[in-house]
Design a protein around this motif. Structure first.
Motif, PDB file in Angstrom:
ATOM      1  N   HIS A  22       0.833  -1.210   0.000  1.00 23.02           N
ATOM      2  CA  HIS A  22       0.000   0.000   0.000  1.00 23.02           C
ATOM      3  C   HIS A  22       0.864   1.255   0.000  1.00 23.02           C
ATOM      4  N   GLU A  23       1.976   1.218   0.707  1.00 17.91           N
ATOM      5  CA  GLU A  23       2.867   2.384   0.720  1.00 17.91           C
ATOM      6  C   GLU A  23       3.380   2.687  -0.677  1.00 17.91           C
ATOM      7  N   ILE A  24       3.626   1.674  -1.483  1.00 21.42           N
ATOM      8  CA  ILE A  24       4.049   1.888  -2.874  1.00 21.42           C
ATOM      9  C   ILE A  24       2.993   2.708  -3.607  1.00 21.42           C
ATOM     10  N   HIS A  25       1.730   2.355  -3.418  1.00 19.54           N
ATOM     11  CA  HIS A  25       0.647   3.087  -4.081  1.00 19.54           C
ATOM     12  C   HIS A  25       0.520   4.512  -3.546  1.00 19.54           C
ATOM     13  N   LEU A  26       0.760   4.707  -2.263  1.00 18.46           N
ATOM     14  CA  LEU A  26       0.736   6.066  -1.711  1.00 18.46           C
ATOM     15  C   LEU A  26       1.802   6.931  -2.370  1.00 18.46           C
ATOM     16  N   LYS A  27       3.002   6.378  -2.532  1.00 18.23           N
ATOM     17  CA  LYS A  27       4.089   7.123  -3.174  1.00 18.23           C
ATOM     18  C   LYS A  27       3.771   7.412  -4.635  1.00 18.23           C
ATOM     19  N   GLN A  28       3.123   6.473  -5.324  1.00 16.07           N
ATOM     20  CA  GLN A  28       2.718   6.703  -6.716  1.00 16.07           C
ATOM     21  C   GLN A  28       1.699   7.837  -6.792  1.00 16.07           C
ATOM     22  N   TYR A  29       0.759   7.852  -5.871  1.00 12.85           N
ATOM     23  CA  TYR A  29      -0.247   8.916  -5.843  1.00 12.85           C
ATOM     24  C   TYR A  29       0.421  10.276  -5.628  1.00 12.85           C
ATOM     25  N   ILE A  30       1.380  10.324  -4.716  1.00 10.27           N
ATOM     26  CA  ILE A  30       2.100  11.580  -4.444  1.00 10.27           C
ATOM     27  C   ILE A  30       2.770  12.088  -5.718  1.00 10.27           C
ATOM     28  N   GLN A  31       3.406  11.193  -6.465  1.00 10.56           N
ATOM     29  CA  GLN A  31       4.074  11.588  -7.711  1.00 10.56           C
ATOM     30  C   GLN A  31       3.077  12.036  -8.769  1.00 10.56           C
ATOM     31  N   LEU A  32       2.007  11.270  -8.947  1.00  6.07           N
ATOM     32  CA  LEU A  32       1.004  11.605  -9.959  1.00  6.07           C
ATOM     33  C   LEU A  32       0.358  12.963  -9.703  1.00  6.07           C
ATOM     34  N   GLU A  33       0.071  13.234  -8.443  1.00  5.69           N
ATOM     35  CA  GLU A  33      -0.608  14.477  -8.080  1.00  5.69           C
ATOM     36  C   GLU A  33       0.371  15.620  -7.801  1.00  5.69           C
ATOM     37  N   LYS A  34       1.675  15.321  -7.888  1.00  7.46           N
ATOM     38  CA  LYS A  34       2.729  16.326  -7.640  1.00  7.46           C
ATOM     39  C   LYS A  34       2.534  17.026  -6.294  1.00  7.46           C
ATOM     40  N   LEU A  35       2.333  16.207  -5.274  1.00  9.11           N
ATOM     41  CA  LEU A  35       2.118  16.723  -3.926  1.00  9.11           C
ATOM     42  C   LEU A  35       3.441  16.950  -3.215  1.00  9.11           C
ATOM     43  N   ASP A  36       3.425  17.893  -2.305  1.00 13.70           N
ATOM     44  CA  ASP A  36       4.605  18.208  -1.498  1.00 13.70           C
ATOM     45  C   ASP A  36       4.548  17.395  -0.208  1.00 13.70           C
ATOM     46  N   ILE A  37       4.606  16.077  -0.364  1.00 20.60           N
ATOM     47  CA  ILE A  37       4.542  15.165   0.781  1.00 20.60           C
ATOM     48  C   ILE A  37       5.834  14.356   0.806  1.00 20.60           C
ATOM     49  N   LEU A  38       6.524  14.407   1.928  1.00 17.46           N
ATOM     50  CA  LEU A  38       7.810  13.727   2.022  1.00 17.46           C
ATOM     51  C   LEU A  38       7.785  12.531   2.972  1.00 17.46           C
ATOM     52  N   ILE A  39       6.726  12.406   3.765  1.00 18.54           N
ATOM     53  CA  ILE A  39       6.723  11.369   4.789  1.00 18.54           C
ATOM     54  C   ILE A  39       5.640  10.336   4.493  1.00 18.54           C
ATOM     55  N   THR A  40       6.083   9.103   4.259  1.00 19.77           N
ATOM     56  CA  THR A  40       5.202   7.946   4.183  1.00 19.77           C
ATOM     57  C   THR A  40       5.888   6.848   4.977  1.00 19.77           C
ATOM     58  N   GLY A  41       5.170   5.799   5.271  1.00 23.84           N
ATOM     59  CA  GLY A  41       5.822   4.699   5.976  1.00 23.84           C
ATOM     60  C   GLY A  41       4.858   3.601   6.333  1.00 23.84           C
ATOM     61  N   ILE A  42       5.422   2.617   7.008  1.00 29.97           N
ATOM     62  CA  ILE A  42       4.628   1.525   7.561  1.00 29.97           C
ATOM     63  C   ILE A  42       5.083   1.306   8.994  1.00 29.97           C
ATOM     64  N   GLU A  43       4.176   0.796   9.806  1.00 30.27           N
ATOM     65  CA  GLU A  43       4.493   0.447  11.184  1.00 30.27           C
ATOM     66  C   GLU A  43       3.776  -0.853  11.513  1.00 30.27           C
ATOM     67  N   ASP A  44       4.458  -1.705  12.240  1.00 31.01           N
ATOM     68  CA  ASP A  44       3.838  -2.932  12.742  1.00 31.01           C
ATOM     69  C   ASP A  44       3.327  -2.657  14.149  1.00 31.01           C
ATOM     70  N   ILE A  45       2.029  -2.822  14.328  1.00 30.96           N
ATOM     71  CA  ILE A  45       1.421  -2.640  15.641  1.00 30.96           C
ATOM     72  C   ILE A  45       1.609  -3.914  16.459  1.00 30.96           C
ATOM     73  N   ASN A  46       1.349  -5.053  15.836  1.00 29.87           N
ATOM     74  CA  ASN A  46       1.632  -6.366  16.416  1.00 29.87           C
ATOM     75  C   ASN A  46       1.752  -7.360  15.253  1.00 29.87           C
ATOM     76  N   ASP A  47       1.815  -8.651  15.536  1.00 26.02           N
ATOM     77  CA  ASP A  47       2.016  -9.647  14.481  1.00 26.02           C
ATOM     78  C   ASP A  47       0.895  -9.672  13.444  1.00 26.02           C
ATOM     79  N   ASN A  48      -0.296  -9.225  13.823  1.00 29.84           N
ATOM     80  CA  ASN A  48      -1.448  -9.290  12.934  1.00 29.84           C
ATOM     81  C   ASN A  48      -2.057  -7.933  12.612  1.00 29.84           C
ATOM     82  N   HIS A  49      -1.325  -6.862  12.858  1.00 30.35           N
ATOM     83  CA  HIS A  49      -1.838  -5.515  12.585  1.00 30.35           C
ATOM     84  C   HIS A  49      -0.685  -4.611  12.178  1.00 30.35           C
ATOM     85  N   SER A  50      -0.761  -4.104  10.949  1.00 25.95           N
ATOM     86  CA  SER A  50       0.228  -3.151  10.442  1.00 25.95           C
ATOM     87  C   SER A  50      -0.515  -1.977   9.831  1.00 25.95           C
TER      88      SER A  50
END
Length: 78
Positions: A22-50
């Motif tokens: 999903h983060e890959i798609h977020l970065k693609q959206y940022i590029q397509l829309e030419k947004l000034d967004i520099l921070i994306t990421g992922i975090e693991d909350i636990n083994d079954n929730h990210s």
């Protein structure tokens, strides 16, 4: 200007991999829309929730929210 963290939740045994993808798609959206967004990421909350997230300026939030439909959001603090 206040920054907001838009969050997409993924649950289950493949949550981490789905969040990474999903983060890959977020970065693609940022590029397509030419947004000034520099921070994306992922975090693991636990083994079954990210999460995948992007940080946007509050003024950009309505258009990004309407286009990408995050599950939730919070104020971003660095």
């Amino acid at each position: 200007m206040r920054k907001l963290k838009l969050i997409w939740d993924f649950r289950g045994p493949n949550a981490h991999k789905i969040a990474e993808h999903h983060e890959i798609h977020l970065k693609q959206y940022i590029q397509l829309e030419k947004l000034d967004i520099l921070i994306t990421g992922i975090e693991d909350i636990n083994d079954n929730h990210s999460i995948a997230f992007m940080v946007v300026n509050e003024s950009n939030m309505p258009s990004v929210r309407d286009a990408l439909k995050p599950h939730r959001g919070t104020v971003f603090t660095e």
